[in-house]
Motif scaffolding. Structure first.
Motif, PDB file in Angstrom:
ATOM      1  N   GLN B  25       0.429  -1.127   0.355  1.00 23.38           N
ATOM      2  CA  GLN B  25      -0.096  -0.147   0.079  1.00 23.38           C
ATOM      3  C   GLN B  25       0.727   0.498  -0.148  1.00 23.38           C
ATOM      4  O   GLN B  25       1.853   1.486   0.946  1.00 23.38           O
ATOM      5  N   PRO B  26       0.355   2.752  -1.125  1.00 24.88           N
ATOM      6  CA  PRO B  26       1.626   3.583  -0.632  1.00 24.88           C
ATOM      7  C   PRO B  26       1.237   3.905   0.505  1.00 24.88           C
ATOM      8  O   PRO B  26       0.274   4.481   1.197  1.00 24.88           O
ATOM      9  N   LEU B  27       1.907   5.059   1.219  1.00 27.96           N
ATOM     10  CA  LEU B  27       1.905   5.840   2.042  1.00 27.96           C
ATOM     11  C   LEU B  27       2.899   7.328   1.986  1.00 27.96           C
ATOM     12  O   LEU B  27       3.482   7.506   1.288  1.00 27.96           O
ATOM     13  N   ALA B  28       1.159   7.935   2.167  1.00 30.16           N
ATOM     14  CA  ALA B  28       1.806   9.465   1.475  1.00 30.16           C
ATOM     15  C   ALA B  28       2.535  10.303   2.940  1.00 30.16           C
ATOM     16  O   ALA B  28       3.460  10.115   3.307  1.00 30.16           O
ATOM     17  N   GLY B  29       1.536  11.031   3.596  1.00 31.68           N
ATOM     18  CA  GLY B  29       1.595  11.970   4.265  1.00 31.68           C
ATOM     19  C   GLY B  29       1.350  10.913   5.770  1.00 31.68           C
ATOM     20  O   GLY B  29       1.755  11.725   7.088  1.00 31.68           O
ATOM     21  N   GLY B  30      -0.055   9.816   6.135  1.00 38.16           N
ATOM     22  CA  GLY B  30       0.165   9.248   6.891  1.00 38.16           C
ATOM     23  C   GLY B  30      -0.807  10.123   7.786  1.00 38.16           C
ATOM     24  O   GLY B  30      -1.405   9.208   8.648  1.00 38.16           O
ATOM     25  N   GLN B  31      -1.166  10.884   7.181  1.00 38.44           N
ATOM     26  CA  GLN B  31      -2.128  11.542   8.480  1.00 38.44           C
ATOM     27  C   GLN B  31      -3.662  10.946   8.164  1.00 38.44           C
ATOM     28  O   GLN B  31      -4.519  10.916   9.626  1.00 38.44           O
ATOM     29  N   THR B  32      -3.961  10.288   7.559  1.00 41.67           N
ATOM     30  CA  THR B  32      -4.983   9.039   7.740  1.00 41.67           C
ATOM     31  C   THR B  32      -4.759   7.750   7.908  1.00 41.67           C
ATOM     32  O   THR B  32      -5.208   6.662   9.046  1.00 41.67           O
ATOM     33  N   LEU B  33      -3.420   7.643   6.748  1.00 40.62           N
ATOM     34  CA  LEU B  33      -3.530   6.207   7.071  1.00 40.62           C
ATOM     35  C   LEU B  33      -2.206   5.278   8.416  1.00 40.62           C
ATOM     36  O   LEU B  33      -2.850   4.286   8.817  1.00 40.62           O
ATOM     37  N   ILE B  34      -1.014   6.587   9.226  1.00 35.16           N
ATOM     38  CA  ILE B  34      -1.395   5.754  10.297  1.00 35.16           C
ATOM     39  C   ILE B  34      -1.754   5.859  11.426  1.00 35.16           C
ATOM     40  O   ILE B  34      -2.192   4.512  12.528  1.00 35.16           O
ATOM     41  N   GLY B 104       0.001  15.893   5.614  1.00 34.39           N
ATOM     42  CA  GLY B 104      -0.762  15.352   5.149  1.00 34.39           C
ATOM     43  C   GLY B 104      -0.755  15.833   2.989  1.00 34.39           C
ATOM     44  O   GLY B 104      -0.005  17.157   2.663  1.00 34.39           O
ATOM     45  N   THR B 105      -1.053  15.440   2.792  1.00 34.98           N
ATOM     46  CA  THR B 105      -0.813  15.708   0.656  1.00 34.98           C
ATOM     47  C   THR B 105      -1.904  15.416   0.001  1.00 34.98           C
ATOM     48  O   THR B 105      -3.120  14.904   0.341  1.00 34.98           O
ATOM     49  N   ILE B 106      -2.594  16.337  -1.054  1.00 37.74           N
ATOM     50  CA  ILE B 106      -3.664  16.304  -2.285  1.00 37.74           C
ATOM     51  C   ILE B 106      -3.691  14.553  -2.431  1.00 37.74           C
ATOM     52  O   ILE B 106      -5.377  14.174  -2.714  1.00 37.74           O
ATOM     53  N   ALA B 117     -13.905  15.013   4.278  1.00 39.58           N
ATOM     54  CA  ALA B 117     -12.624  15.802   3.722  1.00 39.58           C
ATOM     55  C   ALA B 117     -13.006  17.290   2.927  1.00 39.58           C
ATOM     56  O   ALA B 117     -13.936  17.321   2.224  1.00 39.58           O
ATOM     57  N   CYS B 118     -11.881  18.619   2.509  1.00 36.25           N
ATOM     58  CA  CYS B 118     -12.349  19.422   2.059  1.00 36.25           C
ATOM     59  C   CYS B 118     -11.519  18.678   0.246  1.00 36.25           C
ATOM     60  O   CYS B 118     -12.269  19.480  -0.521  1.00 36.25           O
ATOM     61  N   TYR B 119     -10.368  18.443  -0.114  1.00 39.83           N
ATOM     62  CA  TYR B 119     -10.209  18.710  -1.564  1.00 39.83           C
ATOM     63  C   TYR B 119     -10.483  17.654  -2.521  1.00 39.83           C
ATOM     64  O   TYR B 119     -11.358  18.991  -3.397  1.00 39.83           O
ATOM     65  N   SER B 178     -13.332  17.595  15.272  1.00 38.09           N
ATOM     66  CA  SER B 178     -12.624  16.432  13.822  1.00 38.09           C
ATOM     67  C   SER B 178     -11.433  17.598  13.649  1.00 38.09           C
ATOM     68  O   SER B 178     -10.417  16.969  12.728  1.00 38.09           O
ATOM     69  N   LEU B 179     -11.920  18.394  12.998  1.00 38.52           N
ATOM     70  CA  LEU B 179     -11.057  19.432  12.365  1.00 38.52           C
ATOM     71  C   LEU B 179     -11.802  18.935  10.799  1.00 38.52           C
ATOM     72  O   LEU B 179     -11.578  20.260  10.069  1.00 38.52           O
ATOM     73  N   PHE B 180     -12.508  18.614  10.676  1.00 34.71           N
ATOM     74  CA  PHE B 180     -12.501  17.896   9.150  1.00 34.71           C
ATOM     75  C   PHE B 180     -13.698  19.284   8.750  1.00 34.71           C
ATOM     76  O   PHE B 180     -14.488  19.966  10.031  1.00 34.71           O
TER      77      PHE B 180
HETATM   78  C1  LIG Z   1      -6.541  15.663  13.480  1.00 33.56           C
HETATM   79  C2  LIG Z   1      -6.717  16.388  11.766  1.00 33.56           C
HETATM   80  C3  LIG Z   1      -7.500  17.046  11.102  1.00 33.56           C
HETATM   81  C4  LIG Z   1      -7.358  16.950   9.787  1.00 33.56           C
HETATM   82  N1  LIG Z   1      -8.145  17.863   9.250  1.00 33.56           N
HETATM   83  C5  LIG Z   1      -8.444  17.992   8.013  1.00 33.56           C
HETATM   84  C6  LIG Z   1      -9.621  18.520   7.190  1.00 33.56           C
HETATM   85  O1  LIG Z   1      -9.226  19.217   8.080  1.00 33.56           O
HETATM   86  N2  LIG Z   1     -10.442  18.801   6.406  1.00 33.56           N
HETATM   87  C7  LIG Z   1      -9.394  17.314   5.294  1.00 33.56           C
HETATM   88  O2  LIG Z   1      -9.959  17.138   4.098  1.00 33.56           O
HETATM   89  N3  LIG Z   1      -9.222  16.198   6.191  1.00 33.56           N
HETATM   90  C8  LIG Z   1      -8.574  15.992   7.105  1.00 33.56           C
HETATM   91  N4  LIG Z   1      -6.994  15.223   7.648  1.00 33.56           N
HETATM   92  C9  LIG Z   1      -7.028  14.733   7.054  1.00 33.56           C
HETATM   93  C10 LIG Z   1      -5.898  14.911   6.000  1.00 33.56           C
HETATM   94  O3  LIG Z   1      -5.647  15.728   5.189  1.00 33.56           O
HETATM   95  C11 LIG Z   1      -4.850  13.363   5.182  1.00 33.56           C
HETATM   96  O4  LIG Z   1      -4.030  13.829   5.020  1.00 33.56           O
HETATM   97  C12 LIG Z   1      -5.580  13.901   3.995  1.00 33.56           C
HETATM   98  O5  LIG Z   1      -6.060  12.758   4.439  1.00 33.56           O
HETATM   99  C13 LIG Z   1      -4.753  11.938   3.850  1.00 33.56           C
HETATM  100  O6  LIG Z   1      -3.438  12.568   2.926  1.00 33.56           O
HETATM  101  P1  LIG Z   1      -2.406  11.767   3.058  1.00 33.56           P
HETATM  102  O7  LIG Z   1      -1.173  12.023   2.937  1.00 33.56           O
HETATM  103  O8  LIG Z   1      -1.524  11.827   5.016  1.00 33.56           O
HETATM  104  O9  LIG Z   1      -2.540  10.043   2.882  1.00 33.56           O
HETATM  105  P2  LIG Z   1      -2.175   8.771   3.908  1.00 33.56           P
HETATM  106  O10 LIG Z   1      -2.979   8.737   5.205  1.00 33.56           O
HETATM  107  O11 LIG Z   1      -0.324   8.726   3.881  1.00 33.56           O
HETATM  108  O12 LIG Z   1      -3.159   7.723   2.896  1.00 33.56           O
HETATM  109  C14 LIG Z   1      -4.152   7.747   3.131  1.00 33.56           C
HETATM  110  C15 LIG Z   1      -4.481   7.013   2.190  1.00 33.56           C
HETATM  111  O13 LIG Z   1      -4.435   7.477   0.123  1.00 33.56           O
HETATM  112  C16 LIG Z   1      -3.549   6.603  -0.229  1.00 33.56           C
HETATM  113  N5  LIG Z   1      -2.782   6.996  -0.873  1.00 33.56           N
HETATM  114  C17 LIG Z   1      -1.624   8.191  -0.498  1.00 33.56           C
HETATM  115  N6  LIG Z   1      -0.967   8.181  -1.397  1.00 33.56           N
HETATM  116  C18 LIG Z   1      -2.340   8.174  -2.996  1.00 33.56           C
HETATM  117  C19 LIG Z   1      -1.592   8.276  -4.725  1.00 33.56           C
HETATM  118  N7  LIG Z   1      -0.677   9.190  -3.985  1.00 33.56           N
HETATM  119  N8  LIG Z   1      -2.294   7.596  -4.753  1.00 33.56           N
HETATM  120  C20 LIG Z   1      -2.940   6.750  -4.790  1.00 33.56           C
HETATM  121  N9  LIG Z   1      -3.611   6.211  -2.798  1.00 33.56           N
HETATM  122  C21 LIG Z   1      -2.735   7.069  -2.321  1.00 33.56           C
HETATM  123  C22 LIG Z   1      -3.099   5.184   1.044  1.00 33.56           C
HETATM  124  O14 LIG Z   1      -2.787   4.294   0.437  1.00 33.56           O
HETATM  125  C23 LIG Z   1      -4.734   5.856   1.766  1.00 33.56           C
HETATM  126  O15 LIG Z   1      -4.990   4.548   2.070  1.00 33.56           O
HETATM  127  C24 LIG Z   1      -6.810  15.953   8.498  1.00 33.56           C
HETATM  128  C25 LIG Z   1      -6.131  14.328   9.812  1.00 33.56           C
HETATM  129  C26 LIG Z   1      -5.456  14.457  11.183  1.00 33.56           C
HETATM  130  C27 LIG Z   1      -4.613  13.761  11.367  1.00 33.56           C
END
Ligand SMILES: Cc1cc2nc3c(=O)[nH]c(=O)nc-3n(C[C@H](O)[C@H](O)[C@H](O)COP(=O)(O)OP(=O)(O)OC[C@H]3O[C@@H](n4cnc5c(N)ncnc54)[C@H](O)[C@@H]3O)c2cc1C
Ligand code: FES
Ligand code: FES
Lengths: 160, 263
Positions: B25-34, B104-106, B117-119, B178-180
């Motif tokens: 599985q890919p890991l991007a910012g990990g802010q959801t996956l971790i 976190g990444t787009i 989510a916002c994006y 949640s800040l979402f």
């Molecule tokens: C406290 C907190 C508050 C937040 N508030 C908000 C908010 O207000 N609005 C909002 O929109 N989000 C919010 N988030 C979520 C945040 O934006 C995450 O960064 C985002 O949802 C996931 O991005 P990530 O890069 O961290 O992905 P990861 O957690 O690394 O991955 C998420 C999922 O996407 C997959 N993935 C990752 N990159 C790719 C890629 N390039 N191609 C295919 N699959 C991929 C992974 O395998 C995993 O399944 C919040 C998170 C936290 C912890």
């Protein structure tokens, strides 16, 4: 197990970690730097905030192996070289910006990241920046005052 | 967390090869996956980090299109898109908190497609194109309901291409724990019409509010929406808000977004 190397508070360090080892666990258990706290399991409290390459991150939500080659700074690296408290830490003490102190390492690291980006933040900007740092004791007002003071601003503008 | 192996390739080609392993599985910012891994809700065999792949990062303008690499952080979009697409930069700057935005990444946000989510709202309202290693997917085809997208197993997002609108705005009613978004509305006005996308509200995930689009395409003013009501039937209902409350917020936030986009 894999090897990881990074610079922590200016010193090069190397250690053995698993893929799943979190940066916070490497700092606390691997290096004995227990100043960085863990206050939740959901990435929401900010007690674990450290700087990685100059940016505030939640060390509970980053794998240690993701910090390979990075410059990491923790609360242990915040004091002045002579051991006295940094301006931000001193301001937290002077303005009673802490009670139990559990959130304080994360608060101080977030405050330092804020002031590096924005040296004279308004009260509203401070409160907004601390969105991800939860404190169960202070009610935040004294934390906001401490950060205003650390940035050389009048603290009386903060709402009571 | 269950055990997994960890790989940190420096090119897209190496990442795609590593993702061929079973249950990789890919890991991007990990802010959801971790957090998901901590709850043992996922058990990948290998996590393939995208954080060292420079070709997946950065914001670049090509004529009237803003291209954003999948591994670009929310903080980078907030800074670097500001001069080109201010409403998108403001949305990125309002996600979570500063530490979340620094990791976190787009791409991660879109692949995850959280209903709050916002994006997804920006991508759908802009009529953006999601580019993967294999193909280009129109926003209208990409989002397929809660946490579901058009992505195939092992397919990764490489870039998102946003047509830059004449005017746009995102209004987020933040859920303070949640800040979402409790509800979020993105309005984008193009020469050929207006698009309105709503997040946080529907049980089917992000959607377009078509009757509002029609009304606003004729007349781009908050008053054009008077009398239009969102049907609460398919709205999310939880301790933070009832269906009716969310339906009401959709109208309020859309009007605010139009007023703000008019400047
Ligand atoms: C406290 C907190 C508050 C937040 N508030 C908000 C908010 O207000 N609005 C909002 O929109 N989000 C919010 N988030 C979520 C945040 O934006 C995450 O960064 C985002 O949802 C996931 O991005 P990530 O890069 O961290 O992905 P990861 O957690 O690394 O991955 C998420 C999922 O996407 C997959 N993935 C990752 N990159 C790719 C890629 N390039 N191609 C295919 N699959 C991929 C992974 O395998 C995993 O399944 C919040 C998170 C936290 C912890
Ligand atoms: S320990 Fe709570 S956010 Fe990291
Ligand atoms: S001082 Fe106790 S949690 Fe902040």
């Amino acid at each position: 197990m894999a090897q990881v190397s990074m610079t922590v508070n200016g010193k090069p360090v190397t250690g053995e970690v698993e893929g799943r080892t979190l940066l916070v666990d490497f700092l606390r258990n691997g290096l004995g730097l227990t100043g960085t706290h863990v206050g939740c399991d959901t990435s929401q409290c900010g007690a674990c905030v450290v700087h990685v390459d100059g940016r505030a991150v939640k060390s509970c939500t980053m794998l240690a192996l993701e910090a390979e080659g990075a410059e990491v700074k923790t609360i242990e690296g915040m004091a002045n070289p002579d051991g006295s408290l940094s301006v931000i830490q001193q301001a937290f003490q002077d303005h009673h910006g802490l009670q139990c102190g559990f959130c304080t390492p994360g608060m101080v690291m977030s405050a330092a990241a804020l002031l590096a980006e924005n040296p004279k933040p308004t009260e509203a900007e401070i409160r907004h920046y601390l969105d991800g740092n939860l404190c169960r004791c202070t009610g935040y007002h004294n934390i906001v005052k401490a950060i205003l003071a650390a940035s050389g601003q009048d603290v009386s503008i903060a709402a009571e | 967390m269950y055990e997994f192996e960890f790989a940190r390739p420096t090119s897209l080609a190496e990442a795609l090869a590593a993702l061929k392993a079973e249950d990789a599985q890919p890991l991007a910012g990990g802010q959801t996956l971790i957090p998901t891994l901590k709850q043992r809700l996922a058990s990948p065999s290998v996590l393939v980090s995208l954080s060292a792949i420079e070709e997946l990062k950065g914001v670049r303008r090509e004529g009237d299109t803003l291209c954003i690499g999948a591994a670009t952080t929310h903080a980078e979009v907030a800074r670097e898109a500001a001069a080109h697409y201010p409403a998108l930069a403001a949305l990125a700057g309002g996600i979570g908190d500063p530490a979340v935005r620094n990791r976190g990444t787009i791409g991660g946000s879109l692949a995850n497609n959280d209903p709050a989510a916002c994006y997804p709202a920006a991508v759908l309202a802009s009529g953006a194109t999601v580019v993967t290693n294999a193909r280009e997917i129109a926003a209208d085809d990409f989002f397929q309901g809660l946490f579901t997208t058009a992505l195939e197993e092992g397919e990764i997002i490489t870039e998102v291409r946003f047509p830059i609108p004449q005017a746009a705005n995102y209004q987020k009613f933040e859920q303070p724990a949640s800040l979402f978004a409790l509800v979020g509305v993105f309005v984008a006005r193009f020469a050929d019409g207006v698009r309105v996308a709503v997040t946080g509200a529907s049980e089917e995930g992000v959607y377009r509010w078509e009757s509002a689009e029609e009304a606003l395409s004729k007349e781009f003013r908050p008053d054009a929406l008077m009398g239009l009501r969102m049907n609460p039937a398919n709205m999310i209902h939880d301790i933070h808000g009832t269906k009716e409350y969310r339906a009401h917020l959709v109208g309020v936030l859309t009007r605010r977004a139009v007023a703000a986009a008019r400047g």
